[in-house]
Design an enzyme around this catalytic site. Structure first.
Site, PDB file in Angstrom:
ATOM      1  N   PHE B 126       0.864  -1.181   0.000  1.00 23.07           N
ATOM      2  CA  PHE B 126       0.000   0.000   0.000  1.00 23.07           C
ATOM      3  C   PHE B 126       0.898   1.229   0.000  1.00 23.07           C
ATOM      4  O   PHE B 126       2.066   1.145   0.386  1.00 23.07           O
ATOM      5  CB  PHE B 126      -0.899   0.006   1.240  1.00 23.07           C
ATOM      6  CG  PHE B 126      -2.360   0.152   0.919  1.00 23.07           C
ATOM      7  CD1 PHE B 126      -2.997  -0.735   0.067  1.00 23.07           C
ATOM      8  CD2 PHE B 126      -3.111   1.171   1.482  1.00 23.07           C
ATOM      9  CE1 PHE B 126      -4.368  -0.608  -0.214  1.00 23.07           C
ATOM     10  CE2 PHE B 126      -4.469   1.314   1.208  1.00 23.07           C
ATOM     11  CZ  PHE B 126      -5.092   0.418   0.360  1.00 23.07           C
ATOM     12  N   GLN B 239      -7.619  14.966   4.089  1.00 24.88           N
ATOM     13  CA  GLN B 239      -7.024  14.068   3.100  1.00 24.88           C
ATOM     14  C   GLN B 239      -7.885  13.961   1.845  1.00 24.88           C
ATOM     15  O   GLN B 239      -9.057  13.602   1.913  1.00 24.88           O
ATOM     16  CB  GLN B 239      -6.832  12.669   3.678  1.00 24.88           C
ATOM     17  CG  GLN B 239      -6.225  11.700   2.661  1.00 24.88           C
ATOM     18  CD  GLN B 239      -5.698  10.433   3.306  1.00 24.88           C
ATOM     19  OE1 GLN B 239      -6.441   9.540   3.660  1.00 24.88           O
ATOM     20  NE2 GLN B 239      -4.383  10.363   3.478  1.00 24.88           N
ATOM     21  N   HIS B 241      -8.141  11.742  -1.219  1.00 23.80           N
ATOM     22  CA  HIS B 241      -7.672  10.456  -1.751  1.00 23.80           C
ATOM     23  C   HIS B 241      -7.404  10.658  -3.232  1.00 23.80           C
ATOM     24  O   HIS B 241      -8.224  11.261  -3.932  1.00 23.80           O
ATOM     25  CB  HIS B 241      -8.753   9.401  -1.518  1.00 23.80           C
ATOM     26  CG  HIS B 241      -8.295   8.002  -1.750  1.00 23.80           C
ATOM     27  ND1 HIS B 241      -7.995   7.513  -2.999  1.00 23.80           N
ATOM     28  CD2 HIS B 241      -8.084   6.975  -0.886  1.00 23.80           C
ATOM     29  CE1 HIS B 241      -7.625   6.243  -2.895  1.00 23.80           C
ATOM     30  NE2 HIS B 241      -7.669   5.899  -1.621  1.00 23.80           N
ATOM     31  N   LEU B 255     -15.056   6.243  -4.084  1.00 23.42           N
ATOM     32  CA  LEU B 255     -13.682   5.786  -3.908  1.00 23.42           C
ATOM     33  C   LEU B 255     -13.279   4.657  -4.857  1.00 23.42           C
ATOM     34  O   LEU B 255     -14.029   3.722  -5.068  1.00 23.42           O
ATOM     35  CB  LEU B 255     -13.479   5.316  -2.467  1.00 23.42           C
ATOM     36  CG  LEU B 255     -12.027   5.082  -2.072  1.00 23.42           C
ATOM     37  CD1 LEU B 255     -11.260   6.394  -2.101  1.00 23.42           C
ATOM     38  CD2 LEU B 255     -11.953   4.444  -0.705  1.00 23.42           C
ATOM     39  N   GLU B 258      -7.117   2.199  -3.031  1.00 21.18           N
ATOM     40  CA  GLU B 258      -5.674   2.243  -3.235  1.00 21.18           C
ATOM     41  C   GLU B 258      -5.137   0.841  -3.533  1.00 21.18           C
ATOM     42  O   GLU B 258      -4.053   0.675  -4.070  1.00 21.18           O
ATOM     43  CB  GLU B 258      -5.031   2.791  -1.945  1.00 21.18           C
ATOM     44  CG  GLU B 258      -3.564   3.092  -2.070  1.00 21.18           C
ATOM     45  CD  GLU B 258      -3.064   3.989  -0.938  1.00 21.18           C
ATOM     46  OE1 GLU B 258      -3.826   4.878  -0.504  1.00 21.18           O
ATOM     47  OE2 GLU B 258      -1.932   3.799  -0.504  1.00 21.18           O
ATOM     48  N   ARG B 289      -0.480   9.462  -0.095  1.00 21.75           N
ATOM     49  CA  ARG B 289      -1.696   9.961  -0.742  1.00 21.75           C
ATOM     50  C   ARG B 289      -1.616  11.446  -1.080  1.00 21.75           C
ATOM     51  O   ARG B 289      -2.103  11.876  -2.131  1.00 21.75           O
ATOM     52  CB  ARG B 289      -2.900   9.706   0.166  1.00 21.75           C
ATOM     53  CG  ARG B 289      -3.268   8.239   0.197  1.00 21.75           C
ATOM     54  CD  ARG B 289      -4.422   7.953   1.122  1.00 21.75           C
ATOM     55  NE  ARG B 289      -4.819   6.558   0.976  1.00 21.75           N
ATOM     56  CZ  ARG B 289      -5.751   5.968   1.711  1.00 21.75           C
ATOM     57  NH1 ARG B 289      -6.380   6.641   2.653  1.00 21.75           N
ATOM     58  NH2 ARG B 289      -6.053   4.706   1.505  1.00 21.75           N
ATOM     59  N   HIS B 354     -11.608  12.475   1.416  1.00 20.16           N
ATOM     60  CA  HIS B 354     -11.719  11.105   1.904  1.00 20.16           C
ATOM     61  C   HIS B 354     -11.662  10.980   3.418  1.00 20.16           C
ATOM     62  O   HIS B 354     -12.348  10.152   4.007  1.00 20.16           O
ATOM     63  CB  HIS B 354     -10.589  10.290   1.280  1.00 20.16           C
ATOM     64  CG  HIS B 354     -10.623   8.835   1.607  1.00 20.16           C
ATOM     65  ND1 HIS B 354     -11.739   8.059   1.384  1.00 20.16           N
ATOM     66  CD2 HIS B 354      -9.697   8.001   2.136  1.00 20.16           C
ATOM     67  CE1 HIS B 354     -11.486   6.816   1.758  1.00 20.16           C
ATOM     68  NE2 HIS B 354     -10.264   6.756   2.239  1.00 20.16           N
ATOM     69  N   ARG B 389      -2.577  10.746   6.408  1.00 21.02           N
ATOM     70  CA  ARG B 389      -2.804   9.385   6.889  1.00 21.02           C
ATOM     71  C   ARG B 389      -2.331   8.358   5.878  1.00 21.02           C
ATOM     72  O   ARG B 389      -2.569   8.501   4.675  1.00 21.02           O
ATOM     73  CB  ARG B 389      -4.286   9.148   7.161  1.00 21.02           C
ATOM     74  CG  ARG B 389      -4.601   7.730   7.589  1.00 21.02           C
ATOM     75  CD  ARG B 389      -6.035   7.561   8.001  1.00 21.02           C
ATOM     76  NE  ARG B 389      -6.981   7.617   6.906  1.00 21.02           N
ATOM     77  CZ  ARG B 389      -7.273   6.583   6.103  1.00 21.02           C
ATOM     78  NH1 ARG B 389      -6.664   5.426   6.265  1.00 21.02           N
ATOM     79  NH2 ARG B 389      -8.165   6.710   5.148  1.00 21.02           N
TER      80      ARG B 389
END
Lengths: 265, 588
Positions: B126, B239, B241, B255, B258, B289, B354, B389
């Site tokens: 990730f 954040q 995304h 979404l 990821e 991100r 996000h 994050r």
């Protein structure tokens, strides 16, 4: 929120149920159609521009949460996943789930399903402590049941509940998926056969496959969950050889779970 | 006023009240129940529908099942680095050391995860994680987590109040005494008398026009907390995304996990170039991100965007068998909603709001806030993620701090004497307040005002910010607040979404102002906070968190508080990062 200014080629009329548990009727709303629009988008447009108090449940808008269940032209569907262009020039009738009591407009009282989930005992019951050692194929076997989004469309379609209202005798396909998930978990050692045979009433399902047909996650509820559960019940309660062996090994157990008479269903 | 007589008020009593039934709230409820106390859980939606259900990628836990060199110290380092060192180091330590235990606990409660050939829990790569670290099941890990906790609490005697919304926390003698809520299914009010409250109310992504969040994410819990006297922190850290859907219009913002990049998906601009090489040649698509979102934004600004203003995300090279197994929900989502078959075609993606790194300031070990008896865990709490994050840290956050907040609240409630009863006068005043929009005959529509607020926040306090745009945004926001005092909604209290939104707008307006105030205060760029007028990271700003409090008249006050420095042991773990953006670490 989709604004009319996004550019639209046509208008669609939606006939939406407005009312509560006592009375209600369909109300027609005209909505400008934008590309890719789903029924939930249309209802949001109606809320924003015509009926601010139109009651509809929704959360993720991506068919992951199972909140926006309703009936579109009589079919149990997720509002967020049903596109207007599927219906072409046809009229669109949006109704609440038929099987559960209406709270208001498109929102129904589905608490019965959660109450039955509470009755589902034993809960997950492993004999070992993690870390578990499992193979991917063992995970794959139950993964299908873990995909359930609890939209209760299968409960809505199940004629045992929908037409016959036998809520006291059969828990319906969604709860059968839950039982299957536990029963087929490779580490679970709980036994729910008596429950299936008794209160959960798996015998009442007569495998018409309606539940599987409406499942938005494509879970093969009838074949992969219900039929194997029926087989477990049959093995324990209706298999003469097994019955004989059971008596031979544990003679006192036979009266522990009285088997109800088989009824013609 | 005779409002209280017109509407039924049911009185209920619990040792601890949990607000929110996502991962953090349910894990807290398990902990409180395990401690032998009575617990009620209220939730804006039905059980099992909370935003946790949308988490796709996985839970970050350094179990080293796939990469033997992984351990909590590397996870700690990755998290601090991605947070640009304004994280609370103690929270990060707790997260990274306790996450593996929490994941295994889920397994003992019936969760299933994908496996390695050796039979252990599988872990996937990730963004900005040094090793393959995310425990997952396909692309519906959040649902697995939520369902497992839901099944767990179902049999623990925890009482649920689905579709119940808290509008006020009552304090008596400076500590929590109760809460007033309304129940959507019958339009009645519920008065909870309680010794402690755990806030697990998630974020406020509905402030932005393009958002991956559901209607619930309006930050009402955060607003309850600051109004009760809690301190907010890092509110400027929003954040975006990198990969939300962009077309068709109805799905904009939805979404795209990821996990697509984690499993090998590449980002390509309209010219067919893998542009991440220009922004982070080492980590490419798996950069953090903030970096990837900004890269897509810049490509679009430079005229190299896709037809609907985004980038192409392409995973076709992995083949349909692999995609169907690893990303089944993504495939179904694009097929059903966008007529795109991701096994054969690229996805069109753009940044979407996000997650909120900021929120209520808490004590790391017990999750207690500045208000005695008030606890917070999950997205509503600040500190763990700093300025950005890491994917997968949120699900770990829910488990680790959900448990800790439950234990903290249980310990508090056990020793705290029963608070005096909330007065009828206070209850009636609150009922009168919330009924106002229903009593007005003529006034602005909450839907229009919400839409205006979302446009405002997206334009003035979005992914790229300037001091002047923020100031202008604040001016317009205060105009909207004035309009909000006159909102009118038809219908009654029974399942009325318009009324519900009118009440949610109070929270959204308050938090929108807090974001703008904080973004104006931080005159540098750091992590998710990107100021085009001060694009560099400023070492001085690594020393502080921006904090917000509210006075009794309702005005917000912005200030700074020193970043809690890591102790010597944690300092030592961070030492391999020396020479990077470590100016914020005292003693380095």
């Amino acid at each position: 929120m989709i604004e009319a200014s996004a550019g639209h080629d046509r208008e669609q009329v939606l006939y939406v149920y407005r009312g509560d548990s006592d009375h209600g009727q369909e109300v027609a709303y005209r909505v400008p159609v934008v590309p890719g629009m789903v029924v939930l988008d249309a209802l949001h447009f109606i809320q924003a521009h015509q009926a601010p108090d139109l009651a509809v449940r929704w959360n993720c808008k991506a068919a992951h949460c199972g909140s926006c269940s309703a009936e579109i032209n009589g079919q149990p569907r997720l509002l967020c996943k049903t596109r207007l262009d599927e219906y072409g020039a046809d009229d669109l009738h949006v109704q609440p789930l038929h099987t559960f009591p209406v709270i208001r407009d498109l929102v129904t009282d589905v608490s019965w399903n959660y109450e039955r989930a509470q009755d589902l005992v034993p809960a997950f019951h492993p004999d070992e402590s993690p870390p578990f050692h499992l193979q991917q194929w063992e995970v794959d076997r139950v993964e299908e049941f873990h995909r359930c989004i609890e939209c209760f469309l299968c409960q809505d379609a199940c004629h045992v509940l929908r037409e016959h209202g036998l809520f006291g005798q059969y828990w319906g396909p969604q709860l059968m998926v839950r039982v299957a998930e536990l029963e087929m978990h490779p580490m679970d050692t709980g036994n729910r056969t008596a429950l299936l045979h008794g209160a959960a009433g798996v015998g009442l399902c007569n495998v018409t496959h309606c539940c599987s047909d409406v499942c938005p996650e494509g879970i093969e509820i009838t074949h992969n969950a219900i039929i194997p559960l029926k087989e477990r019940v049959a093995d324990q309660y209706y298999d003469p050889v097994g019955e004989w062996l059971h008596k031979l090994i544990r003679p006192k157990a036979k009266s522990a779970v009285p088997a109800p008479a088989i009824q013609d269903r | 006023m005779n409002a209280a007589r017109k509407y039924a008020v049911e009185s209920l009593s619990y040792d601890v009240l949990v607000i929110g039934a996502g991962g953090a709230g349910l894990r807290a409820a398990v902990a409180i129940s395990d401690a032998g106390l009575s617990v009620g859980v209220v939730s804006k939606s039905l059980l099992g529908k909370a935003h946790t259900v949308m988490a796709e990628g996985g839970v970050a836990a350094a179990m080293a099942h796939v990469d033997a060199d992984d351990n909590w110290e590397v996870h700690f380092r990755d998290t601090m680095k991605s947070g640009h060192f304004i994280n609370n180091a103690r929270m990060v330590e707790l997260l990274t050391t306790e996450a593996p235990e929490r994941v295994l606990e889920l397994e003992s409660w019936g969760a299933v995860f994908d496996r390695t050939p050796e039979g252990d829990i599988m872990q996937r790569a990730f963004g900005a994680h040094s090793y393959r670290r995310l425990c997952h099941v396909g692309d519906h890990t959040g649902k697995e987590l939520l369902r497992t906790l839901q099944n767990r609490v179902t049999h623990l005697g925890v009482t649920f109040y689905p579709e119940v919304i808290v509008t006020r926390l009552f304090l008596i003698d400076g500590r929590i005494a109760g809460a007033l809520a309304y129940q959507r299914r019958d339009g009645h009010f519920l008065l909870f008398q309680t010794r402690a409250v755990v806030l697990a109310t998630g974020g406020w992504g509905r402030l932005y026009a393009t958002s991956s969040n559901s209607w619930e994410s309006t930050g009402d819990g955060t607003a309850l907390a600051v109004t009760a006297g809690a301190t907010l922190s890092d509110m400027e850290m929003v954040q975006f995304h990198p990969t939300g859907m962009v077309w068709p219009p109805g799905v904009r913002g939805l979404l795209v996990t990821e996990g697509v990049r984690g499993e090998g998906g590449v980002l390509v601009n309209a010219e067919g170039r893998r542009f991440m090489a220009d922004y982070d040649a080492e980590r490419m698509e798996l950069s953090s991100r903030d970096v990837v979102a900004r890269a897509i934004y810049r490509e679009v600004q430079a005229g190299r965007g896709t037809p609907h203003g985004g980038a192409w995300l392409d995973i076709t090279a992995r083949g349909s068998d692999f995609i169907n197994r690893k990303l089944p929900s993504m495939r179904a989502q694009f097929l059903a909603l966008a007529d795109v078959d991701i096994t054969r075609q690229p996805m069109e993606v753009a940044p979407t709001c996000h997650y909120m790194m900021g929120g209520v300031r808490v004590d790391p070990d017990t999750c207690t806030t500045a208000v005695p008896g008030l606890f917070a865990a999950g997205e509503v709490a600040a500190g763990l993620h700093g300025a950005n994050r890491l994917g997968g840290n949120s699900l770990a956050d829910l488990l680790v701090f959900g448990k800790r907040s439950g234990e903290g609240a249980a310990a508090f409630a056990r020793q705290a004497p029963s608070p005096p009863a909330v007065s009828t006068r206070q209850v009636q005043a609150e009922i009168d307040r919330v009924l106002k929009p229903l009593e007005r005959v003529d006034g602005p529509s909450p839907y229009q005002l919400h839409s205006d607020l979302q446009q405002l926040m997206s334009h003035h306090a979005g992914l790229a910010r300037t001091g002047s745009a923020l100031s202008e945004g604040l001016y317009h926001l205060l105009e909207l607040r004035e309009q909000a005092r006159h909102l009118a909604v038809p219908g009654g209290t029974l399942y009325n979404p318009g009324w519900n939104l009118a009440l949610d707008l109070d929270a959204l307006l308050l938090l929108g102002e807090a974001i703008i105030d904080s973004a104006l205060e931080r005159t540098e760029s750091r992590g998710a906070h990107f100021r085009e007028d001060c694009p560099a990271e400023d070492p001085a700003w690594a020393q502080v968190n921006v904090v917000i409090t509210q006075d009794e008249e309702g005005a917000l006050h912005v200030g700074t508080a020193p970043v809690v420095p890591p102790g010597p042991r944690l300092q030592h773990i961070l030492s391999p990062l020396d020479g990077q953006s470590t100016a914020g670490r005292t003693g380095s």
